[in-house]
Design a protein around this motif. Structure first.
Motif, PDB file in Angstrom:
ATOM      1  N   SER A  27       0.949  -1.255   0.112  1.00 54.47           N
ATOM      2  CA  SER A  27       0.080   0.015  -0.013  1.00 54.47           C
ATOM      3  C   SER A  27       1.019   1.179  -0.065  1.00 54.47           C
ATOM      4  O   SER A  27       2.010   1.238   0.334  1.00 54.47           O
ATOM      5  CB  SER A  27      -1.077   0.037   1.226  1.00 54.47           C
ATOM      6  OG  SER A  27      -0.006   0.291   2.409  1.00 54.47           O
ATOM      7  N   GLN A  28       0.403   2.487  -0.555  1.00 52.80           N
ATOM      8  CA  GLN A  28       0.983   3.623  -0.416  1.00 52.80           C
ATOM      9  C   GLN A  28       1.405   4.055   0.907  1.00 52.80           C
ATOM     10  O   GLN A  28       2.652   4.480   1.205  1.00 52.80           O
ATOM     11  CB  GLN A  28      -0.001   4.773  -0.914  1.00 52.80           C
ATOM     12  CG  GLN A  28       0.794   6.139  -1.165  1.00 52.80           C
ATOM     13  CD  GLN A  28       1.701   6.141  -1.951  1.00 52.80           C
ATOM     14  OE1 GLN A  28       1.988   5.270  -3.261  1.00 52.80           O
ATOM     15  NE2 GLN A  28       2.630   7.026  -1.978  1.00 52.80           N
ATOM     16  N   ASP A  29       0.653   3.773   2.026  1.00 45.13           N
ATOM     17  CA  ASP A  29       1.235   4.027   3.461  1.00 45.13           C
ATOM     18  C   ASP A  29       2.432   3.022   3.789  1.00 45.13           C
ATOM     19  O   ASP A  29       3.329   3.805   4.451  1.00 45.13           O
ATOM     20  CB  ASP A  29      -0.067   3.733   4.590  1.00 45.13           C
ATOM     21  CG  ASP A  29      -1.120   4.771   4.587  1.00 45.13           C
ATOM     22  OD1 ASP A  29      -0.635   6.116   4.136  1.00 45.13           O
ATOM     23  OD2 ASP A  29      -2.097   4.683   5.038  1.00 45.13           O
ATOM     24  N   GLN A  30       2.357   1.879   3.611  1.00 42.50           N
ATOM     25  CA  GLN A  30       3.545   1.074   3.611  1.00 42.50           C
ATOM     26  C   GLN A  30       4.750   1.546   2.840  1.00 42.50           C
ATOM     27  O   GLN A  30       5.789   1.690   3.394  1.00 42.50           O
ATOM     28  CB  GLN A  30       3.204  -0.560   3.294  1.00 42.50           C
ATOM     29  CG  GLN A  30       2.299  -0.981   4.154  1.00 42.50           C
ATOM     30  CD  GLN A  30       1.737  -2.389   3.477  1.00 42.50           C
ATOM     31  OE1 GLN A  30       1.518  -2.406   2.397  1.00 42.50           O
ATOM     32  NE2 GLN A  30       1.602  -3.519   4.757  1.00 42.50           N
ATOM     33  N   GLU A  39       5.420   4.488   1.930  1.00 40.34           N
ATOM     34  CA  GLU A  39       5.801   5.747   2.514  1.00 40.34           C
ATOM     35  C   GLU A  39       6.450   5.574   3.994  1.00 40.34           C
ATOM     36  O   GLU A  39       7.530   6.252   4.066  1.00 40.34           O
ATOM     37  CB  GLU A  39       4.546   6.741   2.767  1.00 40.34           C
ATOM     38  CG  GLU A  39       4.483   7.517   1.616  1.00 40.34           C
ATOM     39  CD  GLU A  39       3.038   8.296   1.552  1.00 40.34           C
ATOM     40  OE1 GLU A  39       2.663   8.550   2.651  1.00 40.34           O
ATOM     41  OE2 GLU A  39       2.697   8.760   0.360  1.00 40.34           O
ATOM     42  N   ARG A  40       6.010   4.717   4.801  1.00 37.07           N
ATOM     43  CA  ARG A  40       6.796   4.440   6.130  1.00 37.07           C
ATOM     44  C   ARG A  40       7.981   3.612   5.716  1.00 37.07           C
ATOM     45  O   ARG A  40       8.958   4.055   6.557  1.00 37.07           O
ATOM     46  CB  ARG A  40       5.874   3.280   6.727  1.00 37.07           C
ATOM     47  CG  ARG A  40       6.252   3.177   8.318  1.00 37.07           C
ATOM     48  CD  ARG A  40       5.302   2.389   9.071  1.00 37.07           C
ATOM     49  NE  ARG A  40       3.790   2.087   8.702  1.00 37.07           N
ATOM     50  CZ  ARG A  40       3.264   0.921   8.073  1.00 37.07           C
ATOM     51  NH1 ARG A  40       3.850   0.099   8.022  1.00 37.07           N
ATOM     52  NH2 ARG A  40       1.946   1.320   7.815  1.00 37.07           N
ATOM     53  N   ARG A  77      10.419   6.593   4.617  1.00 36.97           N
ATOM     54  CA  ARG A  77      10.483   7.604   5.629  1.00 36.97           C
ATOM     55  C   ARG A  77      11.845   6.893   6.695  1.00 36.97           C
ATOM     56  O   ARG A  77      12.618   7.615   7.294  1.00 36.97           O
ATOM     57  CB  ARG A  77       9.491   7.824   6.233  1.00 36.97           C
ATOM     58  CG  ARG A  77       9.490   8.668   7.544  1.00 36.97           C
ATOM     59  CD  ARG A  77       8.306   9.010   8.216  1.00 36.97           C
ATOM     60  NE  ARG A  77       7.651   7.842   8.814  1.00 36.97           N
ATOM     61  CZ  ARG A  77       6.448   7.269   8.786  1.00 36.97           C
ATOM     62  NH1 ARG A  77       5.731   7.981   7.802  1.00 36.97           N
ATOM     63  NH2 ARG A  77       6.211   6.079   9.327  1.00 36.97           N
TER      64      ARG A  77
END
Length: 140
Positions: A4-7, A9-10, A13
């Motif tokens: 996923s996009q959240d994964q 980005e995490r 980061r």
């Protein structure tokens, strides 16, 4: 396995050097400058040469490629919140390097002597040292 996009980005980061913080940006810009201007030393001299001089030997395409890499450094500087005057100076350095570097033979010599990315790194370091002193590194 889909990410996923959240994964994504995490993960980005948390990877060193890939963040949006000033220290990560500084490391990326310093690495790009080292590749463009100081990849290796010419044997028998103390003169450093990088991709800017080597790729610049390829007419038109080489100069456009190194201009894009120099423009990326200006983009990163913009992300640091640098002033329009500083960004204009940096863009001018990249523009001069690209325009003069595009002249056959004379432009290749100019690329060898005029280190626009090193000049831009100096501008960025000055800004970072003033506005983000925690990013300062000690050169050994």
């Amino acid at each position: 396995m889909a990410v996923s996009q959240d994964q994504f980005e995490r993960v980005v980061r948390d990877m060193p050097g890939f963040g949006r913080d000033p220290a990560s940006i500084r490391r990326r810009i310093e690495a790009m400058e080292a590749v463009l201007e100081g990849l290796f030393v010419i044997p028998g001299t103390n003169r450093r040469v990088g991709l800017d001089s080597l790729v610049g030997l390829v007419p038109v395409v080489g100069d456009l490629a190194t201009a894009a890499m120099g423009a990326w450094m200006v983009w990163e500087a913009r992300n640091l919140g640098m002033s329009k005057w500083q960004l204009a100076r940096m863009a001018g350095n990249v523009g001069i390097d690209t325009l003069v570097g595009a002249i056959p033979f004379a432009g290749d010599v100019f690329d060898f002597l005029y280190k626009s990315n090193t000049k831009n790194l100096r501008i960025i370091r000055k800004h970072l040292d003033k506005h983000h002193p925690s990013t300062a590194t000690i050169d050994a």
